[in-house]
Design an enzyme around this catalytic site. Sequence first.
Site, PDB file in Angstrom:
ATOM      1  CD  GLN A  75      59.221 -19.750  59.268  1.00 30.17           C
ATOM      2  OE1 GLN A  75      58.906 -18.885  58.442  1.00 30.17           O
ATOM      3  NE2 GLN A  75      59.815 -19.450  60.402  1.00 30.17           N
ATOM      4  CE1 TYR A 135      71.721 -29.126  78.772  1.00 32.54           C
ATOM      5  CE2 TYR A 135      72.217 -26.943  79.642  1.00 32.54           C
ATOM      6  CZ  TYR A 135      71.520 -27.750  78.766  1.00 32.54           C
ATOM      7  OH  TYR A 135      70.615 -27.204  77.884  1.00 32.54           O
ATOM      8  CG  ASP A 185      60.194 -18.821  72.710  1.00 36.52           C
ATOM      9  OD1 ASP A 185      60.131 -18.748  73.954  1.00 36.52           O
ATOM     10  OD2 ASP A 185      61.158 -19.322  72.104  1.00 36.52           O
TER      11      ASP A 185
END
Length: 392
Positions: A36, A213, A291
């Site tokens: 999108q 990190y 996800d």
Amino acid sequence: MGSSPLHIAVIGSGIGGLTAAIALQAKGFQVDVYDQASELSAIGAGIALGGNGVRVLDELGLGPAVRAAASNLPRIQFHHWQSGDIFYEHPMGDWYDERFGGPFLGIHRGDMHQVLLDAFDGEPQLGRRAAAVHESPDGAEVEFADGSKVQADVVIGADGLRSVIRHHVTGPDEPVFSAMSCFRGLVPAQKVPGADTMGLTFMLGPGRHLVIYPVRGGELINFVAYVPDPEWTLESWSSKSEPAEAVAAFDGWNDTVVSMLSNVEEVGRWALYDREPLRKWSTERVTLLGDAAHPMLPHAGQGSNQAIEDVAALAHYLSADGLATAEALQKYEQLRKARTRQIQMGSRGNAACFQLPDGPPADERNARLVSLADNVAWIHGYNVYADLQEEK
């Protein structure tokens, strides 16, 4: 599965979607990727890649490019929020690689995305927001918001937490708000005390914590700073905050934290959501990945790694001899569901553990860290290919 290669439509060009496209092309499938977004931009955030994810990237031939763009983290350290004192540390680097079958890497999301774009034979089709999916016995049709449509044999929803494809597969459900948000940013290494020897660094304190990190070979320091915030509900990679808000949220913390937050030029901020684990991921022609299937809070550092593991299983079953498409999607789902559910639930619990106030509960947590490597071995040492081999 027929003599002609399947045509597969991947919805979403993030890490999971592009890795899936690369793996499926390697199996001989025709793959198109739709997103999108109107343009692909390098989001200023880092990704932690564990041995379980790097193993798959190696199998796909992506390992050298990923390693060249990343930082191999030499150690893990846990620091007291106020004093900065280290209360637990353990080597990573070669030790981690030998124990878990791959390195632990910190990589800029934009760098990771570029590695995948370079390896994908084609280009994602942008400005194509999926609006609906329609299935028939012969395939599936994706309808986009602009009215255009595409036909495919299989549709893979890799379109994230607010997946349109998930809605087609499972019906409506709502994201679960954690009442927590995070600040994210990148700081030049020379502006962060101790950056030259920094590995995977946790700063734990009452009600909030940071994960820090290096990325880009140590040139930049990536931080994610978690705070309780029931009012901030915007979940977007592009949402911004003022750096001063991050500094204020960690007032009184140690010099490394204060210096780092004071030197960041741009801070992203977004609310943290996940969803309840799904009972089903697939229909006969449509499945979910990453996800879209199992959104998880970031407190186990496994979101990208689990999407990458998904890719290995999905490509395996779709290319397996003698499996109809619907059966392949079911086998993929069955292999992945229990593991991702366990990591989803564990990620929810980790935040509270990281944000204990000083005192006996925090002391007990710190003492338990001596067993950390053994406790996470089932996650980081997992070999998805071994599971697939056992099924034969």
